[in-house]
Design a protein around this motif. Structure first.
Motif, short mmCIF file in Angstrom:
data_model
loop_
_atom_site.label_atom_id
_atom_site.label_comp_id
_atom_site.label_asym_id
_atom_site.label_seq_id
_atom_site.Cartn_x
_atom_site.Cartn_y
_atom_site.Cartn_z
N SER A 171 -33.16 24.15 -13.22
CA SER A 171 -32.78 23.29 -14.34
C SER A 171 -31.70 23.93 -15.20
CB SER A 171 -34.00 22.93 -15.19
OG SER A 171 -34.51 24.07 -15.84
N GLY B 199 -36.59 14.98 -20.47
CA GLY B 199 -35.37 15.63 -19.99
C GLY B 199 -34.80 14.93 -18.78
N ASP C 216 -26.04 10.95 -16.24
CA ASP C 216 -25.49 11.01 -14.89
C ASP C 216 -24.95 9.65 -14.45
OD1 ASP C 216 -24.96 12.24 -12.37
OD2 ASP C 216 -26.77 11.29 -11.57
N CYS D 217 -33.10 11.65 -19.82
CA CYS D 217 -31.79 11.90 -20.45
C CYS D 217 -30.75 12.26 -19.41
CB CYS D 217 -31.91 13.01 -21.48
SG CYS D 217 -32.85 12.56 -22.94
N CYS D 218 -31.11 13.11 -18.47
CA CYS D 218 -30.16 13.50 -17.43
C CYS D 218 -29.76 12.32 -16.57
CB CYS D 218 -30.76 14.60 -16.56
SG CYS D 218 -30.80 16.20 -17.35
N PRO E 270 -26.98 21.90 -15.16
CA PRO E 270 -25.88 21.64 -16.10
C PRO E 270 -24.64 22.49 -15.83
CG PRO E 270 -27.94 21.84 -17.28
CD PRO E 270 -28.21 22.23 -15.85
#
Length: 128
Positions: free
Chosen positions: A114, A49, A57, A52-53, A118
């Motif tokens: 978390s 995770g 970003d 991916c972020c 988003p």
């Protein structure tokens, strides 16, 4: 396959993979688990995770930079913005673990943050 729990030397059975519908709930269930296997699973899910972020970003930031001439400086500011919380987080985590009731509190706070992350970028509708 069996893993050895830290400090005990006793093997621990690896549970089967959860059904496809429940995989999205895995990070929410791990904070209340006490097994070594669950911690390893959480680390894998957390690492994927985070990767991916960070990729999204960085891509988003490079698309909204005002000028190409200042891109290096702006990416340096982004690096400080990413590294700063990583410096402060271990100290805050130790406070949560020692004063807040253990690792369960830490993981519940992390889960809440978390979810809020988003939501913070949701107002960004388009780039450029």
């Amino acid at each position: 396959m069996a893993l050895s729990s830290p400090g005990t030397g006793t093997p621990e059975a690896v549970p089967p993979a959860p059904p496809r519908q429940a995989r999205g709930l895995l990070p929410l269930l791990l904070p209340v688990s006490t097994s070594w296997t669950a911690m390893l699973a959480f680390s894998v899910v957390n690492g994927l995770g985070f990767a991916c972020c960070m990729a999204v970003d960085t891509a988003l930031v490079t698309m909204v930079l005002p000028t190409a001439e200042d891109a290096a400086r702006d990416m340096g500011v982004l690096n400080v913005a990413n590294a700063g919380p990583q410096i402060v987080a271990p100290f805050l985590a130790s406070v949560l673990v020692s004063a807040g009731g253990g690792c369960t509190t830490l993981f519940l706070v992390a889960a809440a943050l978390s979810v809020l992350g988003p939501l913070a970028v949701r107002p960004i509708r388009t780039v450029r």
